[in-house]
Design a protein around this motif. Structure first.
Motif, short mmCIF file in Angstrom:
data_model
loop_
_atom_site.label_atom_id
_atom_site.label_comp_id
_atom_site.label_asym_id
_atom_site.label_seq_id
_atom_site.Cartn_x
_atom_site.Cartn_y
_atom_site.Cartn_z
N LEU A 161 0.67 -1.04 0.06
CA LEU A 161 -0.20 0.07 0.09
C LEU A 161 0.98 1.28 -0.11
N CYS A 162 2.00 1.32 0.93
CA CYS A 162 2.75 2.68 0.86
C CYS A 162 4.28 2.20 0.10
N ASN A 163 4.12 1.39 -0.74
CA ASN A 163 5.47 1.07 -1.20
C ASN A 163 5.84 2.44 -2.31
N GLY A 164 6.79 2.87 -1.90
CA GLY A 164 7.47 4.06 -3.05
C GLY A 164 6.72 5.40 -2.56
N VAL A 165 5.96 5.38 -1.40
CA VAL A 165 5.41 6.63 -1.09
C VAL A 165 6.37 7.54 -0.05
N ILE A 166 6.50 8.71 -0.45
CA ILE A 166 7.35 9.70 0.16
C ILE A 166 6.65 10.35 1.28
N PHE A 167 7.11 10.24 2.61
CA PHE A 167 6.29 10.82 3.39
C PHE A 167 7.22 11.12 4.87
N ASN A 168 7.13 12.11 5.46
CA ASN A 168 8.08 12.63 6.39
C ASN A 168 7.20 12.60 7.70
N LEU A 169 7.32 11.30 8.42
CA LEU A 169 6.66 11.04 9.69
C LEU A 169 6.86 12.03 10.88
N ASP A 170 8.13 12.66 10.73
CA ASP A 170 8.57 13.48 11.92
C ASP A 170 8.24 14.92 11.45
N ASP A 171 7.21 15.20 10.52
CA ASP A 171 6.83 16.34 10.26
C ASP A 171 5.43 16.60 10.65
N PRO A 172 5.23 17.45 11.77
CA PRO A 172 3.97 17.65 12.32
C PRO A 172 3.01 18.19 11.47
N SER A 173 3.21 18.90 10.33
CA SER A 173 2.26 19.41 9.58
C SER A 173 1.62 18.47 8.71
N LEU A 174 2.40 17.45 8.42
CA LEU A 174 1.95 16.13 7.81
C LEU A 174 1.46 14.97 8.33
#
Length: 351
Positions: free
Chosen positions: A273-286
């Motif tokens: 499901l999240c293969n190749g997804v770019i996402f910053n877990l440490d960004d509180p705005s995201l």
């Protein structure tokens, strides 16, 4: 494709969608099917490659005049998605829209209703009307978070992962103030000195992967205008359910219930499901769950928490063993007290 053929394709697809989903006005001709086929709903609402601009549907409906004049076309689709997609599968309950959304297409409308249009606080300047909560500024030297742990690892650190069934809640009727909640509304919990998360139960089948995957793609392609709540939730679930062992634990806790052939196949679906997804877990705005991320990571790294969890699982799982352990502790305590009093008595005699 020539321009004329492209316009004819949009016209035919628009009429097909209206014929399947919109109840014709009395005397307006045409007839809507009583039951929309599951495959039709899947292909029209879930799949990004099948979306056509919503204003085209409105133009066609204005010419044909199928829907009721006192209810806008977007309201018709909102009612259908709320009732037969979100509530039917337990993805969300309660009223999901406090106003009239302006979707780009039907997949965008599903995204709006899943996160709750105008149910969230006011957006920041650089975000859209459906964006997530504006986060407070980060304190200096804030703890960084890079990933979630597996469900089994959290369980070994005495972290509770509990699921609640939204369908059962909706059948009980509205609670105080009305229950409005979706699968994205993961809440922190704490009981008996522990910490954990409460998840609305996720019903998983092959359609679920298509729905969540296309919503992730929609958010990834519109980072500046759409909130990333679905992506944040899917990253959480994909990292929690890494293996079949994790899926089995989550199923037992009612966090996720699947119809796959086995737990391993379900875990592979979460991973893809999240293969190749770019996402910053440490960004509180995201990442709207960043605070919970840090708290659970602190508990996972705590050695006393792991030791206490190991003791509870090894010696308190069986009631007989638990009772025997308590009795043994009591006898040991009495033995220690007896030894202390004996020493004190001997010292008194010597003096």
């Amino acid at each position: 494709m020539p321009r004329e053929d492209f316009l004819n394709m949009l016209l035919e697809d628009g009429c097909y969608i209206l014929d399947k989903f919109v109840e014709p006005r009395a005397g307006g001709g045409g007839r809507r099917s009583k039951d929309v086929d599951v495959d039709v709903r899947h292909d029209i609402i879930y799949l990004a490659e099948n979306q056509i601009p919503f204003f085209i549907l409105e133009k066609i409906n204005g010419i044909i005049g199928w829907s009721e004049s006192d209810k806008p076309l977007v309201g018709v689709f909102c009612s259908y998605i709320e009732q037969y997609v979100l509530k039917w599968y337990g993805y969300a309950i309660g009223r999901r829209c406090n106003g009239t959304p302006q979707p780009i297409h039907l997949l965008h409308l599903l995204h709006i209703l899943l996160i709750g249009y105008q149910l969230q606080p006011a957006p920041t300047r650089d975000q859209s009307h459906e964006t997530a909560i504006e986060m407070p500024p980060e304190p200096p030297h804030a703890r960084r978070f890079l990933r979630w742990r597996r469900a089994k690892q959290y369980d070994m650190a005495r972290v509770d992962l509990i699921g609640v069934d939204l369908i059962s809640i909706s059948e009980l009727g509205p609670g105080p103030g009305g229950e409005t909640r979706s699968i994205l509304d993961v809440k922190p919990i704490g009981r008996c000195g522990g910490v954990g998360l409460e998840f609305p139960s996720l019903y998983v089948d092959r359609e679920t992967w298509d729905m969540l995957g296309n919503l992730i793609g929609l958010e990834q392609g519109n980072r500046k205008t759409l909130s990333q709540r679905v992506t944040a939730y899917c990253v959480l679930m994909s990292q929690l359910a890494c293996t079949g062992e994790d899926v089995e634990l989550l199923s037992r806790r009612r966090v996720a219930d699947h119809l796959m052939a086995n737990d391993k196949e379900c875990a592979e679906g979460f991973a893809d499901l999240c293969n190749g997804v770019i996402f910053n877990l440490d960004d509180p705005s995201l990442n709207y769950l960043r605070t919970e991320c840090v708290e659970l990571d602190r508990r996972y790294r705590s050695r006393p928490s792991k030791w206490a969890a190991w003791m509870l699982q090894e010696y308190c799982r069986n009631p007989c063993v638990a009772v025997a352990s308590v009795v043994a502790i009591i006898f040991i305590a009495f033995g220690v007290l007896q030894a202390v009093y004996t020493v004190l008595k001997l010292r008194a005699v010597v003096k």
